[in-house]
Scaffold this active site. Structure first.
Site, mmCIF file in Angstrom:
data_model
loop_
_atom_site.group_PDB
_atom_site.id
_atom_site.type_symbol
_atom_site.label_atom_id
_atom_site.label_comp_id
_atom_site.label_asym_id
_atom_site.label_seq_id
_atom_site.Cartn_x
_atom_site.Cartn_y
_atom_site.Cartn_z
ATOM 1 N N ASP A 188 0.774 -1.457 0.117
ATOM 2 C CA ASP A 188 0.155 -0.009 -0.147
ATOM 3 C C ASP A 188 0.839 1.146 -0.041
ATOM 4 O O ASP A 188 1.657 1.334 1.050
ATOM 5 C CB ASP A 188 -0.857 -0.136 1.001
ATOM 6 C CG ASP A 188 -2.059 1.048 1.008
ATOM 7 O OD1 ASP A 188 -1.710 2.000 0.679
ATOM 8 O OD2 ASP A 188 -2.995 0.928 1.655
ATOM 9 N N LEU A 189 0.873 2.097 -1.171
ATOM 10 C CA LEU A 189 1.664 3.194 -1.145
ATOM 11 C C LEU A 189 1.305 4.099 0.008
ATOM 12 O O LEU A 189 2.325 5.204 -0.035
ATOM 13 C CB LEU A 189 1.536 3.849 -2.842
ATOM 14 C CG LEU A 189 2.247 3.132 -3.699
ATOM 15 C CD1 LEU A 189 1.683 3.870 -5.003
ATOM 16 C CD2 LEU A 189 3.626 3.476 -3.468
ATOM 17 N N ALA B 162 -0.394 4.139 -8.751
ATOM 18 C CA ALA B 162 -1.016 5.523 -8.832
ATOM 19 C C ALA B 162 -2.702 5.415 -8.877
ATOM 20 O O ALA B 162 -3.168 4.518 -9.238
ATOM 21 C CB ALA B 162 -0.418 6.399 -9.928
ATOM 22 N N TYR C 45 -6.426 12.160 -1.702
ATOM 23 C CA TYR C 45 -5.902 10.898 -1.790
ATOM 24 C C TYR C 45 -4.947 10.563 -3.044
ATOM 25 O O TYR C 45 -3.755 9.973 -2.710
ATOM 26 C CB TYR C 45 -7.290 9.805 -1.986
ATOM 27 C CG TYR C 45 -7.077 8.563 -2.474
ATOM 28 C CD1 TYR C 45 -6.459 7.588 -1.327
ATOM 29 C CD2 TYR C 45 -6.953 8.130 -3.849
ATOM 30 C CE1 TYR C 45 -6.186 6.336 -1.918
ATOM 31 C CE2 TYR C 45 -6.679 6.751 -4.076
ATOM 32 C CZ TYR C 45 -6.312 5.937 -3.239
ATOM 33 O OH TYR C 45 -6.001 4.315 -3.488
ATOM 34 N N THR D 87 4.568 11.228 -16.112
ATOM 35 C CA THR D 87 3.545 11.410 -17.064
ATOM 36 C C THR D 87 3.427 12.715 -18.212
ATOM 37 O O THR D 87 4.032 13.804 -17.484
ATOM 38 C CB THR D 87 2.239 11.299 -16.370
ATOM 39 O OG1 THR D 87 1.276 11.575 -17.311
ATOM 40 C CG2 THR D 87 2.212 11.981 -15.311
ATOM 41 N N GLU E 213 1.033 14.282 -18.579
ATOM 42 C CA GLU E 213 -0.027 15.234 -17.937
ATOM 43 C C GLU E 213 0.750 16.203 -17.161
ATOM 44 O O GLU E 213 0.196 17.341 -16.917
ATOM 45 C CB GLU E 213 -0.446 14.474 -16.852
ATOM 46 C CG GLU E 213 -1.769 13.830 -17.544
ATOM 47 C CD GLU E 213 -2.858 14.678 -18.218
ATOM 48 O OE1 GLU E 213 -3.341 15.487 -17.454
ATOM 49 O OE2 GLU E 213 -3.156 14.501 -19.488
ATOM 50 N N TYR F 191 -4.007 15.117 -10.317
ATOM 51 C CA TYR F 191 -3.319 13.912 -10.624
ATOM 52 C C TYR F 191 -1.761 14.461 -11.341
ATOM 53 O O TYR F 191 -0.780 14.068 -10.804
ATOM 54 C CB TYR F 191 -3.984 13.271 -11.871
ATOM 55 C CG TYR F 191 -3.047 12.218 -12.548
ATOM 56 C CD1 TYR F 191 -2.842 11.018 -11.991
ATOM 57 C CD2 TYR F 191 -2.412 12.595 -14.027
ATOM 58 C CE1 TYR F 191 -2.044 10.190 -12.615
ATOM 59 C CE2 TYR F 191 -1.582 11.582 -14.610
ATOM 60 C CZ TYR F 191 -1.363 10.228 -13.696
ATOM 61 O OH TYR F 191 -0.449 9.425 -14.411
ATOM 62 N N LYS G 129 1.867 14.052 -9.638
ATOM 63 C CA LYS G 129 2.777 13.464 -10.281
ATOM 64 C C LYS G 129 4.136 14.387 -10.432
ATOM 65 O O LYS G 129 5.118 13.769 -10.720
ATOM 66 C CB LYS G 129 2.226 12.987 -11.802
ATOM 67 C CG LYS G 129 1.470 11.636 -11.650
ATOM 68 C CD LYS G 129 2.443 10.548 -11.547
ATOM 69 C CE LYS G 129 1.550 9.169 -11.561
ATOM 70 N NZ LYS G 129 2.638 8.125 -11.483
HETATM 71 O O1 F7E Z 1 -8.488 11.013 -21.551
HETATM 72 C C1 F7E Z 1 -10.974 12.901 -23.352
HETATM 73 C C2 F7E Z 1 -10.383 13.569 -21.931
HETATM 74 O O2 F7E Z 1 -8.854 9.593 -19.525
HETATM 75 C C3 F7E Z 1 -8.088 11.181 -22.684
HETATM 76 C C4 F7E Z 1 -3.912 8.298 -17.978
HETATM 77 O O3 F7E Z 1 -3.162 7.216 -18.279
HETATM 78 O O4 F7E Z 1 -2.537 9.476 -19.853
HETATM 79 C C5 F7E Z 1 -4.175 9.204 -19.502
HETATM 80 O O5 F7E Z 1 -4.526 10.342 -18.991
HETATM 81 C C6 F7E Z 1 -8.687 12.395 -23.341
HETATM 82 C C7 F7E Z 1 -8.858 13.572 -22.374
HETATM 83 O O6 F7E Z 1 -6.614 9.659 -20.378
HETATM 84 C C8 F7E Z 1 -13.828 11.294 -22.665
HETATM 85 O O7 F7E Z 1 -11.062 14.888 -21.705
HETATM 86 C C9 F7E Z 1 -13.200 12.599 -24.089
HETATM 87 O O8 F7E Z 1 -8.390 14.895 -23.018
HETATM 88 O O9 F7E Z 1 -8.215 8.439 -21.786
HETATM 89 P P1 F7E Z 1 -8.069 9.594 -20.951
HETATM 90 P P2 F7E Z 1 -5.621 10.784 -19.989
HETATM 91 O O10 F7E Z 1 -6.586 11.944 -19.335
HETATM 92 O O11 F7E Z 1 -4.751 11.867 -20.984
HETATM 93 C C10 F7E Z 1 -1.915 10.089 -19.039
HETATM 94 C C11 F7E Z 1 -0.424 10.050 -19.567
HETATM 95 C C12 F7E Z 1 -1.758 9.355 -17.819
HETATM 96 O O12 F7E Z 1 -0.609 9.700 -17.091
HETATM 97 C C13 F7E Z 1 -3.142 9.163 -17.045
HETATM 98 O O13 F7E Z 1 -2.569 8.359 -15.879
HETATM 99 O O14 F7E Z 1 -10.132 12.161 -23.780
HETATM 100 N N1 F7E Z 1 -12.282 12.303 -23.398
HETATM 101 N N2 F7E Z 1 -14.346 12.122 -23.620
HETATM 102 C C14 F7E Z 1 -12.673 11.358 -22.444
HETATM 103 N N3 F7E Z 1 -11.963 10.836 -21.371
HETATM 104 C C15 F7E Z 1 -12.526 9.858 -20.819
HETATM 105 N N4 F7E Z 1 -11.667 9.203 -19.828
HETATM 106 N N5 F7E Z 1 -13.803 9.521 -20.841
HETATM 107 C C16 F7E Z 1 -14.438 10.130 -21.714
HETATM 108 O O15 F7E Z 1 -15.635 9.929 -22.023
#
Ligand code: F7E
Length: 317
Positions: free
Chosen positions: A5-6, A29, A42, A74, A76, A103, A107
């Protein structure tokens, strides 16, 4: 296998003492960016301080010279700020950070504490600044997998339509298989350093949706703007997956918008390629093919179960 547990420093220290590891990969994470707005404390504890707990355990156990540490950093961290791209229009190891979510902020602590322990205690601790990486094992609430699952269900007639948030967002999507190999390569390097892992290609969520439907022979057109944008079927080329022309398969639901969005990510993996000889074996098309093939197979099992259920109901009538 050990229970870890981190948020529990004693637990981490005991496990590391028992295992005396040569290498630690901290992939632990709360990794969902949207969820991090609901659970910011959290996320700070797990993603930020959790990294410190591992580094500090290695240090106080006197394993600084034995244990190499990989920190899952990341893209991000960049927050998609256009002015922070390099001259070629990419984010690389020297681009400034500007995180846009709890997040990303957690990070960034993980990134700097890893770098600090490397410099302060001469530890082999490295950050892999990984851009989005996907595979059939991706969690179902991340956008790529949400899309491949929904498209598979719609093509098989198990679902009518689905909803997404920001269709304009652009991501540099790579295959997790290539990226995990690179994590290992980072810890085999001569020197501990930080590395960008990316494909150098960026794609909108909208285009990812079209590409996923194309995998099952279905073409789409998008109409409307912003929250009114919708996608409709224009053609079906595979006998197995036939939908009505004009059928509405996607709408925008603002529930999925984020309080602050990262609009565009694109990474420059030149350092990893030139210095470590990393050669990715996949591009977005082959990654999508993998994900769609896997989800279509998975959803076909639902069709089989559904048919069996109907049969039982028929017999009991
Ligand atoms: O969203 C858009 C959303 O949740 C990608 C994690 O692994 O990569 C990941 O983070 C994009 C965003 O990934 C929906 O707004 C549209 O712009 O798949 P995602 P993320 O936020 O890029 C990075 C590298 C990490 O480190 C993180 O841990 O897609 N989007 N519509 C949506 N996203 C989600 N989840 N759901 C939707 O309905």
């Amino acid at each position: 296998m050990h229970y870890g547990d981190l948020t529990d420093a004693m637990n981490l220290t005991r496990i590391i003492q028992e295992c005396q590891p040569d290498e630690i990969y901290n992939l632990g994470a709360m990794s969902h960016v949207a969820v991090s707005f609901d659970t910011p404390e959290y996320v700070g504890n797990v993603d930020g301080l959790g990294t410190l707990r591992i580094l500090e355990a290695v240090r106080i156990l006197g394993l600084e010279k034995k244990t190499r540490i990989y920190q899952a950093s990341t893209s991000e961290l960049y927050g998609g700020m256009p002015e922070n791209k390099n001259d070629k229009g990419f984010y690389d190891e020297s681009s400034p950070f500007y995180p846009r979510s709890p997040y990303g902020v957690a990070k960034i602590y993980g990134f700097w504490i890893t770098k600090n322990y490397r410099e302060a205690y001469d530890m082999f601790a490295c950050n892999g600044i990984l851009f989005n990486h996907e595979s059939p094992r991706r969690g179902e609430t991340f956008v790529t997998r949400k899309i491949t699952r929904a498209v598979s269900k719609i093509a098989l007639g198990l679902q009518d339509k689905f909803y997404l948030g920001n269709l304009e967002a652009q991501r540099d999507w790579g295959h997790a298989k290539d990226y995990v190999r690179m994590m290992w390569m980072i810890l085999q390097a001569d020197q501990p350093e930080d590395w960008v892992i990316a494909t150098g290609v960026t794609t909108t969520v909208r285009d990812f949706v079209s590409m996923a439907f194309n995998q099952v022979g279905i073409s789409l057109e998008f109409k409307g703007e912003g929250v009114d944008e919708k996608a409709y079927v224009t053609a079906c080329s595979k006998q197995e997956f036939q939908l009505a022309i004009g059928k509405e398969v996607l709408s925008v639901d603002p529930t999925y918008f984020r309080p602050t969005e990262v609009d565009l990510l694109i990474g420059d993996p030149s350092k990893a390629k030139n210095k470590l000889g990393w050669v990715p074996e996949h591009d977005l098309a082959s990654e999508l093919k993998d994900m769609m093939a896997s989800d279509v197979e998975l959803m076909k099992k639902d069709v089989t179960l559904l048919n069996a259920g109907h049969e039982i109901l028929k017999q009991s009538e």
